[in-house]
Motif scaffolding. Structure first.
Motif, PDB file in Angstrom:
ATOM      1  N   GLU A  83       0.818  -1.221   0.000  1.00  0.00           N
ATOM      2  CA  GLU A  83       0.000   0.000   0.000  1.00  0.00           C
ATOM      3  C   GLU A  83       0.848   1.266   0.000  1.00  0.00           C
ATOM      4  O   GLU A  83       0.331   2.357  -0.254  1.00  0.00           O
ATOM      5  CB  GLU A  83      -0.913   0.055   1.241  1.00  0.00           C
ATOM      6  CG  GLU A  83      -1.958  -1.049   1.299  1.00  0.00           C
ATOM      7  CD  GLU A  83      -1.399  -2.354   1.844  1.00  0.00           C
ATOM      8  OE1 GLU A  83      -0.257  -2.352   2.378  1.00  0.00           O
ATOM      9  OE2 GLU A  83      -2.094  -3.382   1.721  1.00  0.00           O
ATOM     10  N   TYR A  84       2.127   1.156   0.364  1.00  0.00           N
ATOM     11  CA  TYR A  84       2.986   2.346   0.500  1.00  0.00           C
ATOM     12  C   TYR A  84       3.932   2.398  -0.708  1.00  0.00           C
ATOM     13  O   TYR A  84       5.041   1.883  -0.677  1.00  0.00           O
ATOM     14  CB  TYR A  84       3.764   2.278   1.822  1.00  0.00           C
ATOM     15  CG  TYR A  84       4.483   3.566   2.182  1.00  0.00           C
ATOM     16  CD1 TYR A  84       3.802   4.634   2.771  1.00  0.00           C
ATOM     17  CD2 TYR A  84       5.850   3.717   1.928  1.00  0.00           C
ATOM     18  CE1 TYR A  84       4.459   5.809   3.105  1.00  0.00           C
ATOM     19  CE2 TYR A  84       6.518   4.893   2.270  1.00  0.00           C
ATOM     20  CZ  TYR A  84       5.809   5.928   2.857  1.00  0.00           C
ATOM     21  OH  TYR A  84       6.472   7.095   3.193  1.00  0.00           O
ATOM     22  N   GLY A  85       3.481   3.052  -1.774  1.00  0.00           N
ATOM     23  CA  GLY A  85       4.260   3.060  -3.005  1.00  0.00           C
ATOM     24  C   GLY A  85       5.334   4.134  -3.072  1.00  0.00           C
ATOM     25  O   GLY A  85       6.131   4.177  -4.004  1.00  0.00           O
ATOM     26  N   ASP A  93       6.277  13.666  -2.472  1.00  0.00           N
ATOM     27  CA  ASP A  93       5.131  12.841  -2.850  1.00  0.00           C
ATOM     28  C   ASP A  93       4.052  13.759  -3.408  1.00  0.00           C
ATOM     29  O   ASP A  93       3.892  14.893  -2.943  1.00  0.00           O
ATOM     30  CB  ASP A  93       4.629  12.069  -1.620  1.00  0.00           C
ATOM     31  CG  ASP A  93       3.798  10.850  -2.008  1.00  0.00           C
ATOM     32  OD1 ASP A  93       3.945  10.358  -3.154  1.00  0.00           O
ATOM     33  OD2 ASP A  93       3.010  10.380  -1.157  1.00  0.00           O
ATOM     34  N   GLN A 133      -6.346   5.970  -1.703  1.00  0.00           N
ATOM     35  CA  GLN A 133      -4.996   5.436  -1.899  1.00  0.00           C
ATOM     36  C   GLN A 133      -4.056   6.002  -0.823  1.00  0.00           C
ATOM     37  O   GLN A 133      -3.228   5.285  -0.257  1.00  0.00           O
ATOM     38  CB  GLN A 133      -4.527   5.843  -3.303  1.00  0.00           C
ATOM     39  CG  GLN A 133      -3.376   5.039  -3.837  1.00  0.00           C
ATOM     40  CD  GLN A 133      -2.937   5.541  -5.208  1.00  0.00           C
ATOM     41  OE1 GLN A 133      -3.594   6.385  -5.834  1.00  0.00           O
ATOM     42  NE2 GLN A 133      -1.807   5.033  -5.671  1.00  0.00           N
ATOM     43  N   ASP A 180      -4.916   4.362   2.632  1.00  0.00           N
ATOM     44  CA  ASP A 180      -4.383   2.988   2.697  1.00  0.00           C
ATOM     45  C   ASP A 180      -2.879   2.988   2.950  1.00  0.00           C
ATOM     46  O   ASP A 180      -2.359   2.115   3.645  1.00  0.00           O
ATOM     47  CB  ASP A 180      -4.659   2.238   1.393  1.00  0.00           C
ATOM     48  CG  ASP A 180      -6.092   1.733   1.314  1.00  0.00           C
ATOM     49  OD1 ASP A 180      -6.824   1.851   2.320  1.00  0.00           O
ATOM     50  OD2 ASP A 180      -6.483   1.242   0.233  1.00  0.00           O
ATOM     51  N   ALA A 181      -2.189   3.959   2.369  1.00  0.00           N
ATOM     52  CA  ALA A 181      -0.728   4.013   2.518  1.00  0.00           C
ATOM     53  C   ALA A 181      -0.322   4.333   3.955  1.00  0.00           C
ATOM     54  O   ALA A 181       0.757   3.944   4.408  1.00  0.00           O
ATOM     55  CB  ALA A 181      -0.146   5.053   1.562  1.00  0.00           C
ATOM     56  N   TYR A 182      -1.180   5.036   4.681  1.00  0.00           N
ATOM     57  CA  TYR A 182      -0.842   5.455   6.050  1.00  0.00           C
ATOM     58  C   TYR A 182      -1.673   4.741   7.108  1.00  0.00           C
ATOM     59  O   TYR A 182      -1.545   5.018   8.292  1.00  0.00           O
ATOM     60  CB  TYR A 182      -1.002   6.982   6.179  1.00  0.00           C
ATOM     61  CG  TYR A 182       0.070   7.717   5.412  1.00  0.00           C
ATOM     62  CD1 TYR A 182       1.271   8.082   6.028  1.00  0.00           C
ATOM     63  CD2 TYR A 182      -0.077   7.988   4.053  1.00  0.00           C
ATOM     64  CE1 TYR A 182       2.274   8.723   5.321  1.00  0.00           C
ATOM     65  CE2 TYR A 182       0.928   8.622   3.333  1.00  0.00           C
ATOM     66  CZ  TYR A 182       2.094   8.986   3.972  1.00  0.00           C
ATOM     67  OH  TYR A 182       3.093   9.605   3.261  1.00  0.00           O
ATOM     68  N   ASP A 227      -2.252   0.911   6.926  1.00  0.00           N
ATOM     69  CA  ASP A 227      -2.165  -0.350   6.192  1.00  0.00           C
ATOM     70  C   ASP A 227      -2.832  -1.471   6.988  1.00  0.00           C
ATOM     71  O   ASP A 227      -2.846  -1.446   8.214  1.00  0.00           O
ATOM     72  CB  ASP A 227      -0.692  -0.680   5.941  1.00  0.00           C
ATOM     73  CG  ASP A 227       0.062  -0.882   7.244  1.00  0.00           C
ATOM     74  OD1 ASP A 227       0.219  -2.038   7.665  1.00  0.00           O
ATOM     75  OD2 ASP A 227       0.469   0.123   7.865  1.00  0.00           O
ATOM     76  N   THR A 268       2.134   0.544  10.065  1.00  0.00           N
ATOM     77  CA  THR A 268       2.171   1.988  10.329  1.00  0.00           C
ATOM     78  C   THR A 268       1.635   2.297  11.726  1.00  0.00           C
ATOM     79  O   THR A 268       2.146   3.192  12.413  1.00  0.00           O
ATOM     80  CB  THR A 268       1.379   2.763   9.252  1.00  0.00           C
ATOM     81  OG1 THR A 268       1.835   2.339   7.957  1.00  0.00           O
ATOM     82  CG2 THR A 268       1.587   4.262   9.397  1.00  0.00           C
ATOM     83  N   TRP A 321       3.152   5.720  -9.332  1.00  0.00           N
ATOM     84  CA  TRP A 321       2.796   6.278  -8.016  1.00  0.00           C
ATOM     85  C   TRP A 321       3.241   7.730  -8.066  1.00  0.00           C
ATOM     86  O   TRP A 321       4.443   8.017  -7.933  1.00  0.00           O
ATOM     87  CB  TRP A 321       3.523   5.531  -6.889  1.00  0.00           C
ATOM     88  CG  TRP A 321       3.273   6.131  -5.522  1.00  0.00           C
ATOM     89  CD1 TRP A 321       3.884   7.244  -5.006  1.00  0.00           C
ATOM     90  CD2 TRP A 321       2.352   5.670  -4.539  1.00  0.00           C
ATOM     91  NE1 TRP A 321       3.387   7.504  -3.752  1.00  0.00           N
ATOM     92  CE2 TRP A 321       2.444   6.549  -3.433  1.00  0.00           C
ATOM     93  CE3 TRP A 321       1.444   4.605  -4.474  1.00  0.00           C
ATOM     94  CZ2 TRP A 321       1.673   6.389  -2.289  1.00  0.00           C
ATOM     95  CZ3 TRP A 321       0.701   4.444  -3.325  1.00  0.00           C
ATOM     96  CH2 TRP A 321       0.815   5.336  -2.248  1.00  0.00           C
TER      97      TRP A 321
END
Ligand code: AVJ
Length: 323
Positions: free
Chosen positions: A53-55, A195, A202, A205-207, A209, A214, A313
């Motif tokens: 999830e963390y691109g 970034d 999105q 989800d990255a922060y 997970d 995280t 990304w």
């Protein structure tokens, strides 16, 4: 392998002062995000960079791998390299490889985490004709130290990758870059990773997970306060929160008290009361547009020379020159 450390206020005293001022104020409690990176926090961050999830980190690395030689074309032959927050050092390899073809190169990674600095040195020590001088320090003090050691005819190329710039509050990013600019000479270079804005779900989800890595990274900050400042946070009574702040275009991480409680932090001479649902704000991760970066450069004494964007990304690495 040589190492430098810079003097200053003893780190533990500074940590206690920052925790006291962040948790004893009325209104939103906060803790500076730099304290997320003790040895365990740095290891948890390394795990975050591997999450599907963390691109962000993979995008940064793809740009550096694909374009290292294009980037090197903008850098004078006689140069030295310094990096603010090298982390594990993995993504710096292509840049060092592209530059060392012109002759021996000195590389000064600056890190507050001694463990991250050590792993960076291990990771990159095999690169021929690159000598590594680790600097265990805060960014600006470390960079001032590096700038002082530079020979008169040498260019300085500073790397500030991974969108760490996004962790500064609104306006503080430009203030920080102005301070960087002041330690540089006109013509010096800064490669800045940022970034970029992308769909909200999105970003969340990255922060936040599903594996909870995280969450562990965020909660570790309370564990660190327990260990280093003789406090009694019960980590199970706090919950990781990630939210997008539209007004500041930032993902914010918070730690939310699951119910009312009070926590003693003995080395701060402090007992902190939390209402049920109250949060400690621990990090902001600002998301930029490509144009924002050019404006940020202009506002801080740099000019943007070139910009490379990852399409998979959205992430930008921008080459700035000190005006
Ligand atoms: C290392 C600052 C780029 O803001 O994305 C990752 C830190 N925090 N997950 C970021 C972080 C939560 C990261 N930076």
């Amino acid at each position: 392998m040589t190492n430098l450390t810079t003097p200053g206020i003893p780190a533990q005293k500074q940590f206690a002062d920052d925790v006291r001022s962040g948790l004893s104020r009325g209104g939103q409690k906060e803790l500076p995000s730099k304290y997320l990176y003790d040895n365990l926090g740095s290891a948890l961050f390394d795990a975050i960079t591997l999450l599907p999830e963390y691109g962000l980190t993979r995008a940064d690395e793809r740009i550096l791998q694909r374009h290292a030689r294009d980037i090197a074309k903008f850098i004078p032959h006689r140069t030295m390299v310094s990096e603010l927050g090298s982390g594990s050092g993995r993504k710096t390899r292509p840049i060092l490889n592209a530059l060392r073809t012109r002759g021996p190169l000195a590389y000064y990674p600056i890190e507050i985490s001694s463990a991250a600095l050590a792993s960076c040195e291990m990771e990159l020590r095999d690169i021929e004709s690159v000598s590594i001088v680790g600097v265990e320090s805060e960014y600006l003090a470390g960079l001032a130290e590096v700038a002082e050691r530079r020979a008169a005819d040498l260019h300085l190329f500073v790397l500030f990758l991974g969108s760490t710039i996004g962790n500064f509050d609104a306006g503080a990013d430009a203030r920080f870059l102005r301070e960087v600019r002041q330690t540089l000479r006109a013509g010096d270079s800064l490669l800045l990773g940022t970034d970029l804005i992308k769909p909200r779900d999105q970003l969340i989800d990255a922060y936040h997970d599903p594996r909870g890595v995280t969450a562990a990274f965020n909660l570790n900050l309370l564990g660190r306060i327990n260990r280093e400042l003789d406090a009694d946070f019960d980590l199970r009574q706090f919950e990781h929160v990630a939210r997008f702040n539209e007004a500041t275009q930032s993902v914010e991480m918070h730690l939310r008290a699951r119910h009312e409680q009070s926590v003693a932090i003995r080395d701060c001479g402090l007992t902190v009361a939390f209402a049920a649902g109250e949060t400690i704000w621990t990090e902001s991760s600002h998301k930029y547009t490509p144009q924002d970066v050019a404006e940020l450069a202009d506002a801080s004494g740099f000019a943007m020379q070139a910009q490379w964007i990852d399409e998979k990304w959205p992430f930008a690495n921008s080459l700035l020159v000190a005006a």
